[in-house]
Design an enzyme around this catalytic site. Structure first.
Site, PDB file in Angstrom:
ATOM      1  N   ARG A  89     -54.853 -16.106  19.824  1.00  0.00           N
ATOM      2  CA  ARG A  89     -53.402 -15.935  19.989  1.00  0.00           C
ATOM      3  C   ARG A  89     -52.729 -17.301  20.169  1.00  0.00           C
ATOM      4  NH1 ARG A  89     -51.203 -15.389  24.788  1.00  0.00           N
ATOM      5  NH2 ARG A  89     -52.861 -14.102  25.661  1.00  0.00           N
ATOM      6  N   TYR A 141     -28.479 -10.562   7.718  1.00  0.00           N
ATOM      7  CA  TYR A 141     -29.506  -9.523   7.558  1.00  0.00           C
ATOM      8  C   TYR A 141     -29.344  -8.482   8.680  1.00  0.00           C
ATOM      9  CZ  TYR A 141     -33.958  -7.176   7.923  1.00  0.00           C
ATOM     10  OH  TYR A 141     -34.923  -6.203   8.039  1.00  0.00           O
ATOM     11  N   ASP A 215     -31.557 -19.615   8.283  1.00  0.00           N
ATOM     12  CA  ASP A 215     -32.476 -18.647   7.677  1.00  0.00           C
ATOM     13  C   ASP A 215     -32.520 -18.941   6.177  1.00  0.00           C
ATOM     14  OD1 ASP A 215     -33.609 -16.404   6.472  1.00  0.00           O
ATOM     15  OD2 ASP A 215     -32.833 -15.014   7.976  1.00  0.00           O
ATOM     16  N   LYS A 240     -41.170 -12.539   2.007  1.00  0.00           N
ATOM     17  CA  LYS A 240     -40.386 -12.538   0.763  1.00  0.00           C
ATOM     18  C   LYS A 240     -40.960 -13.539  -0.243  1.00  0.00           C
ATOM     19  CE  LYS A 240     -37.908  -9.893   3.421  1.00  0.00           C
ATOM     20  NZ  LYS A 240     -38.323  -8.524   3.594  1.00  0.00           N
TER      21      LYS A 240
HETATM   22  O1  P1T Z   1     -38.834  -8.240   7.317  1.00  0.00           O
HETATM   23  P1  P1T Z   1     -39.119  -9.518   8.068  1.00  0.00           P
HETATM   24  O2  P1T Z   1     -40.296 -10.280   7.539  1.00  0.00           O
HETATM   25  O3  P1T Z   1     -39.182  -9.320   9.536  1.00  0.00           O
HETATM   26  O4  P1T Z   1     -37.878 -10.492   7.757  1.00  0.00           O
HETATM   27  C1  P1T Z   1     -36.615 -10.243   8.261  1.00  0.00           C
HETATM   28  C2  P1T Z   1     -35.555 -10.913   7.423  1.00  0.00           C
HETATM   29  C3  P1T Z   1     -34.983 -12.092   7.890  1.00  0.00           C
HETATM   30  N1  P1T Z   1     -34.029 -12.743   7.191  1.00  0.00           N
HETATM   31  C4  P1T Z   1     -33.582 -12.269   6.017  1.00  0.00           C
HETATM   32  C5  P1T Z   1     -32.523 -13.013   5.286  1.00  0.00           C
HETATM   33  C6  P1T Z   1     -34.114 -11.087   5.496  1.00  0.00           C
HETATM   34  O5  P1T Z   1     -33.646 -10.659   4.318  1.00  0.00           O
HETATM   35  C7  P1T Z   1     -35.120 -10.392   6.215  1.00  0.00           C
HETATM   36  C8  P1T Z   1     -35.688  -9.101   5.727  1.00  0.00           C
HETATM   37  N2  P1T Z   1     -34.921  -8.499   4.759  1.00  0.00           N
HETATM   38  C9  P1T Z   1     -35.150  -7.271   4.174  1.00  0.00           C
HETATM   39  C10 P1T Z   1     -36.217  -6.514   4.482  1.00  0.00           C
HETATM   40  C11 P1T Z   1     -34.146  -6.839   3.190  1.00  0.00           C
HETATM   41  O6  P1T Z   1     -34.375  -5.865   2.455  1.00  0.00           O
HETATM   42  O7  P1T Z   1     -33.101  -7.501   3.093  1.00  0.00           O
END
Ligand code: P1T
Length: 421
Positions: A89, A141, A215, A240
């Site tokens: 961890r 988001y 972000d 992503k």
């Molecule tokens: O899903 P996660 O890995 O926790 O990421 C969150 C996140 C953070 N910032 C942006 C700009 C994002 O688009 C996302 C996740 N977005 C989606 C799941 C979506 O469909 O837009």
């Protein structure tokens, strides 16, 4: 012809060592500056493959591919004494590798990996204390927005959501004496609004106690590197584009600030929202093709955006690479390109939007973005808790890596079906 610095260097090398291949540096040059965006560093592709992952650093035999280190604990030479690692961890060889690789891509001194993008985001918010204030954006988001409104708010960390972050003066006006963090997405999700990172960094730098976090999920470090422009922290949902294969949930934080890194590292270990070594392995593997994938996402995304812009059923298209985007000039100055994210407004309302996605045969209706498959989402029709304050006819496309002719044909037939329904 305009020659990039890299092309000039290659041509000089070619002349010096009589290498006929390098005479083609002009060809290489044309691939580095695309669609009017900033000139990309061509060695990015080399760093992603070789940087921070020399075969010699791992176990016997110099494996070329990073091993998956599943162990949760490490043998200690004596009580209280540790070699490189102590407990997974806290740190782990597989995680440590991806942290160093992504840090090198964002031009950061430090990288930290988390079990999702949200785990990384909420760790940044955990830097704050009750009474502190955050400046963010209305176009954000949904997960981040919900956390700020329903969790941070309850802990007495209040957020001002600026309506128009495209004008840095509006961000400046929202900063108060209690502000400790400016959190921006650029381009934003789903409005594809651009924030001028350099200008906002200049504003934030006037206050020693405020951090600027960006972000970078929609572009990845291949197309935008906010630390180069003055940001303090960069977040990527590695779920992503970084991973690109829709089979890993991970988040990354990058910074070059020693103090911020120490606090984030402490929170990473203490909160414990860390990824598994297997996910780290998959991310490291997925990232190897980031430059080729991103270039193809850009080509496909631009072709789809141009097609939609000329379609009679479409009211308006948003794509920072199109001259019609209100911040096209900023996008070209700030970014090295644009990904497969395209937002458009369909003529009509809820029923037309539903009919459109129902008609799609190749593009999949689903959450997320950045994978090889094309996805579509209608943010206003999400479950209530995630619903954003966006027009009902706003459709978000994450254009994937399929043959673009098939994608355009699919969109075209679905749009026709809406008109005849
Ligand atoms: O899903 P996660 O890995 O926790 O990421 C969150 C996140 C953070 N910032 C942006 C700009 C994002 O688009 C996302 C996740 N977005 C989606 C799941 C979506 O469909 O837009």
């Amino acid at each position: 012809m305009y020659l990039t610095a890299q092309a000039r260097r290659l041509m000089q090398l070619g002349q010096k060592f009589h290498l006929p291949y390098f005479a083609n540096a002009r060809l290489i040059a044309t691939t580095q500056t695309v669609h009017g965006f900033r000139e990309q560093d061509p060695s990015f592709a080399t760093r992603i493959i070789h940087g921070a992952q020399e075969p010699e650093q791992w176990s016997d035999g110099n494996p070329v591919v990073m091993p998956i280190s599943l162990t949760t604990t490490f043998k200690q030479p004596a009580p209280g004494k540790f070699l490189s690692y102590e407990y997974s961890r806290l740190n782990n060889p597989s995680r440590n590798t991806v942290e160093r690789v992504v840090a090198s891509l964002e031009g950061a001194k430090y990288g930290l990996a988390y079990g999702s993008g949200m785990a990384a985001i909420t760790t940044v918010f955990n830097l704050l204390s009750p009474g502190d204030h955050i400046v963010s954006s209305v176009d954000l988001y949904g997960g981040t927005s919900i956390y700020l409104k329903q969790v941070a708010d309850r802990l007495n960390i209040k957020t001002t959501f600026v309506a128009d972050v495209t004008d840095p003066a509006n961000i400046e006006k929202a900063i108060t004496g209690n502000t400790r963090l400016v959190w921006m997405e650029t381009p934003s999700n789903p409005g594809l609004k651009m924030v001028d990172i350099e200008k906002v960094a200049e504003i934030v730098r006037r206050r020693k106690d405020v951090l600027l976090a960006i972000d970078n999920t929609f572009l990845s470090p291949y197309f935008q590197r906010p630390l180069e422009l003055g940001a303090d922290i960069v977040m990527n949902s590695a779920t992503k584009y970084l991973n690109g294969h829709s089979d890993v949930l991970m988040g990354m934080l990058l910074t070059s600030n020693d103090g911020v890194h120490d606090r984030l590292r402490f929170l990473q270990r203490t909160i414990g929202a860390v990824p598994s070594p297997f996910e780290c392995y998959l991310l490291n593997r997925g990232m190897k093709t980031l430059p080729v994938r991103m270039r193809q996402h850009m080509e496909n995304g631009l072709a789809v955006a141009r097609f939609l812009e000329n379609h009679p059923s479409v009211e308006r298209v948003l794509h920072p690479g199109l001259p019609s985007h209100p911040q096209h000039e900023l996008a070209q100055r700030q970014c090295y390109g644009h990904s497969g994210m395209v937002t458009f407004f369909l003529k009509g309302g809820k029923d037309e939007c539903r009919a459109f996605v129902k008609g799609l045969k190749v593009v999949i209706l689903g959450e997320s973005l950045g994978g090889y498959e094309s996805l579509v989402k209608i943010p206003a029709l999400m479950p209530e808790t995630y619903q954003l304050d966006v027009p009902v006819n706003l459709i978000r496309l994450a254009v994937g890596l399929e043959y673009v002719g098939d994608l355009i044909a699919d969109l075209d037939q679905a749009l026709r079906a809406v008109r005849s329904s």
